[in-house]
Every structure is written in C-alpha cells, then in structure tokens.
Enzyme design. Sequence first.
Site, PDB file in Angstrom:
ATOM      1  N   GLY A 151       4.521   0.873   0.855  1.00 38.25           N
ATOM      2  CA  GLY A 151       5.859   0.235   0.736  1.00 38.25           C
ATOM      3  C   GLY A 151       5.938  -0.205  -1.123  1.00 38.25           C
ATOM      4  O   GLY A 151       4.834  -0.156  -1.700  1.00 38.25           O
TER       5      GLY A 151
ATOM      6  N   ARG B 101       0.514 -19.739  17.730  1.00 41.90           N
ATOM      7  CA  ARG B 101       0.727 -21.062  17.525  1.00 41.90           C
ATOM      8  C   ARG B 101       1.987 -21.604  17.536  1.00 41.90           C
ATOM      9  O   ARG B 101       2.351 -22.621  17.695  1.00 41.90           O
ATOM     10  CB  ARG B 101       0.189 -21.097  15.953  1.00 41.90           C
ATOM     11  CG  ARG B 101      -0.181 -22.536  15.582  1.00 41.90           C
ATOM     12  CD  ARG B 101      -0.794 -22.531  14.042  1.00 41.90           C
ATOM     13  NE  ARG B 101      -0.156 -21.559  12.977  1.00 41.90           N
ATOM     14  CZ  ARG B 101       1.015 -22.271  12.390  1.00 41.90           C
ATOM     15  NH1 ARG B 101       1.475 -23.311  12.607  1.00 41.90           N
ATOM     16  NH2 ARG B 101       1.423 -21.241  11.541  1.00 41.90           N
TER      17      ARG B 101
ATOM     18  N   GLY C 105      -1.938 -14.279  16.808  1.00 39.30           N
ATOM     19  CA  GLY C 105      -2.532 -15.632  16.680  1.00 39.30           C
ATOM     20  C   GLY C 105      -1.174 -16.453  16.148  1.00 39.30           C
ATOM     21  O   GLY C 105      -1.005 -17.748  16.616  1.00 39.30           O
TER      22      GLY C 105
ATOM     23  N   TYR D 235      -5.721   5.993  13.213  1.00 43.20           N
ATOM     24  CA  TYR D 235      -4.329   5.623  13.626  1.00 43.20           C
ATOM     25  C   TYR D 235      -4.183   5.464  15.022  1.00 43.20           C
ATOM     26  O   TYR D 235      -3.528   4.338  15.595  1.00 43.20           O
ATOM     27  CB  TYR D 235      -3.511   6.437  12.903  1.00 43.20           C
ATOM     28  CG  TYR D 235      -1.928   6.231  12.780  1.00 43.20           C
ATOM     29  CD1 TYR D 235      -1.456   5.242  12.306  1.00 43.20           C
ATOM     30  CD2 TYR D 235      -1.170   6.938  13.764  1.00 43.20           C
ATOM     31  CE1 TYR D 235      -0.226   4.891  12.441  1.00 43.20           C
ATOM     32  CE2 TYR D 235       0.489   6.611  13.849  1.00 43.20           C
ATOM     33  CZ  TYR D 235       0.860   5.721  13.209  1.00 43.20           C
ATOM     34  OH  TYR D 235       2.112   5.312  13.076  1.00 43.20           O
TER      35      TYR D 235
ATOM     36  N   PHE E 249       0.833  -1.245  -0.108  1.00 46.25           N
ATOM     37  CA  PHE E 249      -0.060   0.015   0.138  1.00 46.25           C
ATOM     38  C   PHE E 249       1.002   1.280  -0.082  1.00 46.25           C
ATOM     39  O   PHE E 249       0.631   2.152  -0.825  1.00 46.25           O
ATOM     40  CB  PHE E 249      -1.069  -0.142   1.260  1.00 46.25           C
ATOM     41  CG  PHE E 249      -1.847   1.184   1.210  1.00 46.25           C
ATOM     42  CD1 PHE E 249      -2.212   1.810   0.066  1.00 46.25           C
ATOM     43  CD2 PHE E 249      -1.846   1.931   2.579  1.00 46.25           C
ATOM     44  CE1 PHE E 249      -3.046   2.878   0.239  1.00 46.25           C
ATOM     45  CE2 PHE E 249      -2.554   2.955   2.683  1.00 46.25           C
ATOM     46  CZ  PHE E 249      -3.383   3.628   1.735  1.00 46.25           C
TER      47      PHE E 249
ATOM     48  N   TYR F 280      -2.508 -10.969  25.215  1.00 49.26           N
ATOM     49  CA  TYR F 280      -2.088 -12.012  24.803  1.00 49.26           C
ATOM     50  C   TYR F 280      -0.998 -12.637  25.614  1.00 49.26           C
ATOM     51  O   TYR F 280      -0.585 -13.829  25.957  1.00 49.26           O
ATOM     52  CB  TYR F 280      -1.724 -12.054  23.227  1.00 49.26           C
ATOM     53  CG  TYR F 280      -2.485 -12.699  22.124  1.00 49.26           C
ATOM     54  CD1 TYR F 280      -3.712 -11.781  22.023  1.00 49.26           C
ATOM     55  CD2 TYR F 280      -2.393 -13.851  21.799  1.00 49.26           C
ATOM     56  CE1 TYR F 280      -4.644 -12.011  21.257  1.00 49.26           C
ATOM     57  CE2 TYR F 280      -3.383 -14.272  20.591  1.00 49.26           C
ATOM     58  CZ  TYR F 280      -4.461 -13.382  20.470  1.00 49.26           C
ATOM     59  OH  TYR F 280      -5.416 -13.830  19.511  1.00 49.26           O
TER      60      TYR F 280
HETATM   61  P1  NAD Z   1       5.435   2.822   5.787  1.00 46.44           P
HETATM   62  O1  NAD Z   1       4.235   3.355   5.138  1.00 46.44           O
HETATM   63  O2  NAD Z   1       6.760   3.170   4.802  1.00 46.44           O
HETATM   64  O3  NAD Z   1       5.346   1.312   5.947  1.00 46.44           O
HETATM   65  C1  NAD Z   1       4.299   0.443   6.221  1.00 46.44           C
HETATM   66  C2  NAD Z   1       4.343  -0.778   5.474  1.00 46.44           C
HETATM   67  O4  NAD Z   1       3.108  -1.286   5.763  1.00 46.44           O
HETATM   68  C3  NAD Z   1       4.360  -0.453   4.085  1.00 46.44           C
HETATM   69  O5  NAD Z   1       5.129  -1.174   3.176  1.00 46.44           O
HETATM   70  C4  NAD Z   1       2.689  -0.821   3.626  1.00 46.44           C
HETATM   71  O6  NAD Z   1       2.804  -1.243   2.209  1.00 46.44           O
HETATM   72  C5  NAD Z   1       2.589  -1.902   4.652  1.00 46.44           C
HETATM   73  N1  NAD Z   1       1.117  -2.280   4.822  1.00 46.44           N
HETATM   74  C6  NAD Z   1       0.375  -1.192   5.196  1.00 46.44           C
HETATM   75  N2  NAD Z   1      -1.111  -1.708   5.427  1.00 46.44           N
HETATM   76  C7  NAD Z   1      -0.873  -3.339   5.121  1.00 46.44           C
HETATM   77  C8  NAD Z   1      -1.514  -4.332   5.365  1.00 46.44           C
HETATM   78  N3  NAD Z   1      -2.833  -4.131   5.386  1.00 46.44           N
HETATM   79  N4  NAD Z   1      -1.062  -5.725   5.114  1.00 46.44           N
HETATM   80  C9  NAD Z   1       0.388  -5.799   4.783  1.00 46.44           C
HETATM   81  N5  NAD Z   1       1.154  -4.599   4.729  1.00 46.44           N
HETATM   82  C10 NAD Z   1       0.506  -3.362   4.785  1.00 46.44           C
HETATM   83  O7  NAD Z   1       5.678   3.424   7.277  1.00 46.44           O
HETATM   84  P2  NAD Z   1       6.671   3.279   8.249  1.00 46.44           P
HETATM   85  O8  NAD Z   1       7.067   5.021   8.568  1.00 46.44           O
HETATM   86  O9  NAD Z   1       7.907   2.446   7.580  1.00 46.44           O
HETATM   87  O10 NAD Z   1       6.138   2.730   9.309  1.00 46.44           O
HETATM   88  C11 NAD Z   1       6.285   1.415   9.746  1.00 46.44           C
HETATM   89  C12 NAD Z   1       5.741   1.223  11.168  1.00 46.44           C
HETATM   90  O11 NAD Z   1       6.269   2.006  12.233  1.00 46.44           O
HETATM   91  C13 NAD Z   1       4.234   1.546  11.254  1.00 46.44           C
HETATM   92  O12 NAD Z   1       3.570   0.602  11.986  1.00 46.44           O
HETATM   93  C14 NAD Z   1       4.093   2.984  11.884  1.00 46.44           C
HETATM   94  O13 NAD Z   1       2.942   3.055  12.477  1.00 46.44           O
HETATM   95  C15 NAD Z   1       5.236   2.779  12.824  1.00 46.44           C
HETATM   96  N6  NAD Z   1       5.650   4.040  13.157  1.00 46.44           N
HETATM   97  C16 NAD Z   1       6.349   4.814  12.285  1.00 46.44           C
HETATM   98  C17 NAD Z   1       6.952   6.097  12.771  1.00 46.44           C
HETATM   99  C18 NAD Z   1       7.597   7.018  11.759  1.00 46.44           C
HETATM  100  O14 NAD Z   1       8.005   7.990  12.048  1.00 46.44           O
HETATM  101  N7  NAD Z   1       8.042   6.735  10.596  1.00 46.44           N
HETATM  102  C19 NAD Z   1       6.581   6.468  13.741  1.00 46.44           C
HETATM  103  C20 NAD Z   1       5.820   5.767  14.741  1.00 46.44           C
HETATM  104  C21 NAD Z   1       5.294   4.485  14.409  1.00 46.44           C
HETATM  105  N1  UDP Z   2      -4.049 -17.041  12.879  1.00 46.72           N
HETATM  106  C1  UDP Z   2      -2.989 -16.794  11.894  1.00 46.72           C
HETATM  107  N2  UDP Z   2      -1.803 -17.586  11.741  1.00 46.72           N
HETATM  108  C2  UDP Z   2      -1.597 -18.516  12.456  1.00 46.72           C
HETATM  109  C3  UDP Z   2      -2.459 -18.782  13.774  1.00 46.72           C
HETATM  110  C4  UDP Z   2      -3.633 -17.903  13.772  1.00 46.72           C
HETATM  111  O1  UDP Z   2      -3.182 -15.522  11.056  1.00 46.72           O
HETATM  112  O2  UDP Z   2      -0.775 -19.222  12.220  1.00 46.72           O
HETATM  113  C5  UDP Z   2      -5.264 -16.113  13.258  1.00 46.72           C
HETATM  114  C6  UDP Z   2      -6.325 -16.653  13.183  1.00 46.72           C
HETATM  115  O3  UDP Z   2      -7.029 -16.831  12.022  1.00 46.72           O
HETATM  116  C7  UDP Z   2      -7.101 -15.578  14.086  1.00 46.72           C
HETATM  117  C8  UDP Z   2      -6.004 -14.573  14.816  1.00 46.72           C
HETATM  118  O4  UDP Z   2      -4.723 -15.236  14.392  1.00 46.72           O
HETATM  119  O5  UDP Z   2      -7.865 -14.822  13.255  1.00 46.72           O
HETATM  120  C9  UDP Z   2      -5.992 -15.032  16.431  1.00 46.72           C
HETATM  121  O6  UDP Z   2      -5.713 -16.505  16.604  1.00 46.72           O
HETATM  122  P1  UDP Z   2      -6.060 -17.208  18.006  1.00 46.72           P
HETATM  123  O7  UDP Z   2      -5.670 -18.442  17.823  1.00 46.72           O
HETATM  124  O8  UDP Z   2      -5.116 -16.418  19.012  1.00 46.72           O
HETATM  125  O9  UDP Z   2      -7.491 -16.972  18.345  1.00 46.72           O
HETATM  126  P2  UDP Z   2      -8.792 -17.689  17.696  1.00 46.72           P
HETATM  127  O10 UDP Z   2      -8.555 -18.424  16.403  1.00 46.72           O
HETATM  128  O11 UDP Z   2      -9.121 -18.258  18.659  1.00 46.72           O
HETATM  129  O12 UDP Z   2      -9.724 -16.274  17.241  1.00 46.72           O
END
Ligand code: NAD
Ligand code: UDP
Length: 313
Positions: free
Chosen positions: A38, A106, A102, A145, A36, A159
Amino acid sequence: MAKRILVSGGAGFIGSHLCTKLVQDGNDVICLDNFFTGAKKNVEHLIGYTNFEIVRHDVIDPFRAEVDEIYNLACPASPIHYQYDPIQTTKTSVYGALNMLGLAKRVRAKILQASTSEVYGDPEVHPQPEEYWGNVNPIGIRSCYDEGKRCAETLFMDYRRQHNLRIKIVRIFNTYGPKMLAHDGRVVSNFILQALNNQVITIYGDGQQTRSFQYIDDLIEGMVKMMDTEDNFTGPVNMGNPVEFTILELAQKIIKLTNSKSEIVFLPLPHDDPKQRKPDISLAKEKLNWEPTIQLEEGLLKMIEYFTKNHIQ
Ligand code: NAD
Ligand code: UDP
Ligand code: UDP
C-alpha cells in the site's frame, strides 16, 4: 451515528476505497498499514480530515486502540507480492488475524475479515457456494496465501465460539478498479497497461481458464452492508460478480476498448493456477440484498480512464 473504525491494510487498493467511504460517511477512521504493497498516496486525499488518522504498523505485532469496528484487510493479495516473502505472508494472515481478534475481544468491537475465493483453491465445484470446503494444495507456492487465509477464517470462527465475538467473514472474488497497483501482475491491470502501450498481451496458458471480475465500488458497498448485518449472521459470504469470462475473452475485450494494436502471446501457466472461478452469490442476495451493479465493460472503461489520466505506464 459516527463510529470509531479501524481498517488494517487501509492504504492498499481495497482498503483505501473503504477508508474513503467510511470517512465520507462521517466515521472516525484509523488506517493501519506497514506500506508493503500500500501507499500513503492512496489515501492522500483523506489526510487533513479530522476524522482520519494513518498509523504505520505491522499487524504481526500487537496493536491497541479503542474502536467500535475493525475491518481486517492487511495482507498482500497478488501472487507476486505474497510469494515474495511467503513466511511473512502466513504470519500476516495468521498473527495479524490473532492480534486483530485479540483487540476486538478486549474492546468488544465487531470485526470483519477480508477472506478470499482462494480458500476454494482449484475448485471442483462450480460455481462455488460457501458450503464448499475447497480443493487447496497445502504445500504449493500459493499455499502461504490460501492456507493463511483459511487459518484466519478458523480463528475468526473460534473467537466466535469461544469468546462470543461479533465476527463477519467475506470471501472476496477477483476485484479490480482504480488504485490497483500497476505492476503487481494481476490480469486486469497487466492487460490494460499492455494494451495502452501497444505491447504484447501476455496470456498464461491457453486463455481458457475463467475468472469473474468485480468492480471495486460494488465490493465496498457489500462489505459495509455485511458489517451492518445482525450479530448472529457471521458468514462466510461470497462477494463477487458472477458473470464469468475466459482470460482470452478478457484480453480481446480490453484490446477492443482501448483500440489497441497489441497482439496476444501465450506463455506458460503458473503452478496451481485455478482453472475456473465464479461465485455463487445467493447468500449475499438473500441476507444483504446485495449484488454487483457494474458490469465488466463499464468497469474496464473506468479503469482504463484512470490508468490513462494518471499516466501509469
Ligand atoms: P493490497 O496489497 O493493495 O492491500 C493490502 C494492504 O495490506 C497494503 O496496503 C499492505 O501494505 C498492507 N499490509 C500487508 N501486510 C501487512 C502487515 N503485515 N501489516 C500491516 N499492513 C500490511 O491488496 P488488496 O487487493 O487491497 O487486498 C486487500 C485484502 O483483500 C487482502 O486481505 C486480500 O487478501 C483481500 N482480497 C483481495 C482480492 C482482490 O481481488 N483484490 C480478492 C480476495 C481477497
Ligand atoms: N492483542 C492486541 N491488542 C489488544 C489486545 C490483544 O494486539 O488490544 C493481541 C495480544 O497481544 C495477543 C492476541 O491479540 O497476541 C490475542 O489476544 P487474546 O487476548 O485473545 O489472547 P492471549 O493474549 O491470551 O494470547
Ligand atoms: N494471467 C494472465 N496474464 C497475466 C496475468 C494473469 O493470463 O498477465 C492469468 C493468470 O494465470 C490467472 C488469471 O489471469 O489464470 C487471473 O490472474 P490474477 O493473478 O489476476 O488472479 P488470480 O489468479 O489470483 O485469480
């Protein structure tokens, strides 16, 4: 010893630096990303290494792999991107954390959450220690956020309490450096680009709001140190550079370092923009023997060089 490590959000700004460090240290690294904000380009130098793998996947959906450690970074971090689809942002933070937890449960992996100084909101305590609960608006435009990240911290702690998972929480303060997205509206990248192109520098508000800026290499060192702490240390722990600057001071510094002809303009301040932010890093110093070593001017020069070399406009 080499470990199998999963980095969610591994193709982003921080994630790509982290993957590089972990691969260089000889670990087996899986970079998980939906691209998204990255890009494969951020990790292209790692493609071809036998201990590096890249997987397109959205952390909202479950994911399976056998790993020893997980760094959970997936989440857009800049206001422009996390406000683009705020519901997706909350889902990424909350469902993403659940799925990674999760998975960690596991396979009994150790898991680190990239949390943020935004959990303190617009802080009334300054500087912010980890004990401070924050001042966060639950219904504003930054809430997807801020509250998403707060809920992720809750899940990590539950957890831990319910399943005795080995967890780590790092609260990251403003970080900058090469591979930051050029046009994601963050202040350091905006100002450097504007200055290099002799365009006006856009200060929001009167420029008296403050931030503390940490260079990426310091953060990466801190995150890896945190992962290696003893199991009963979970954090949260602040990670940032405690030297505080006003946004006006930052603009002036960048104009000077780039020798720019840019002028400063003052534009309206966005909603819920925190007035001040500075980490108290006593805990990181005590527990990790960590503190930033790269000061603002040195880091800015590296970033200016990167933007210039890569012809980023
Ligand atoms: P970034 O946007 O460059 O990186 C975030 C990455 O997550 C991207 O590669 C994006 O494609 C990926 N991503 C977003 N949604 C996703 C999804 N649903 N599934 C899989 N991938 C997904 O931002 P960053 O600055 O590198 O930040 C990385 C982490 O550090 C974030 O969690 C952010 O909240 C945290 N953070 C960053 C800062 C900063 O100053 N840069 C400060 C505080 C916290
Ligand atoms: N999960 C996952 N990968 C794994 C094991 C679990 O993505 O290898 C996910 C799972 O599908 C669930 C979440 O992690 O949505 C939380 O898992 P947990 O076993 O803690 O809870 P439950 O499955 O009982 O909701
Ligand atoms: N900011 C600014 N001009 C810009 C971009 C940002 O004055 O072109 C300000 C913004 O209003 C905020 C500070 O700089 O007060 C840091 O903004 P950023 O989005 O980088 O990080 P965050 O607000 O998340 O700390």
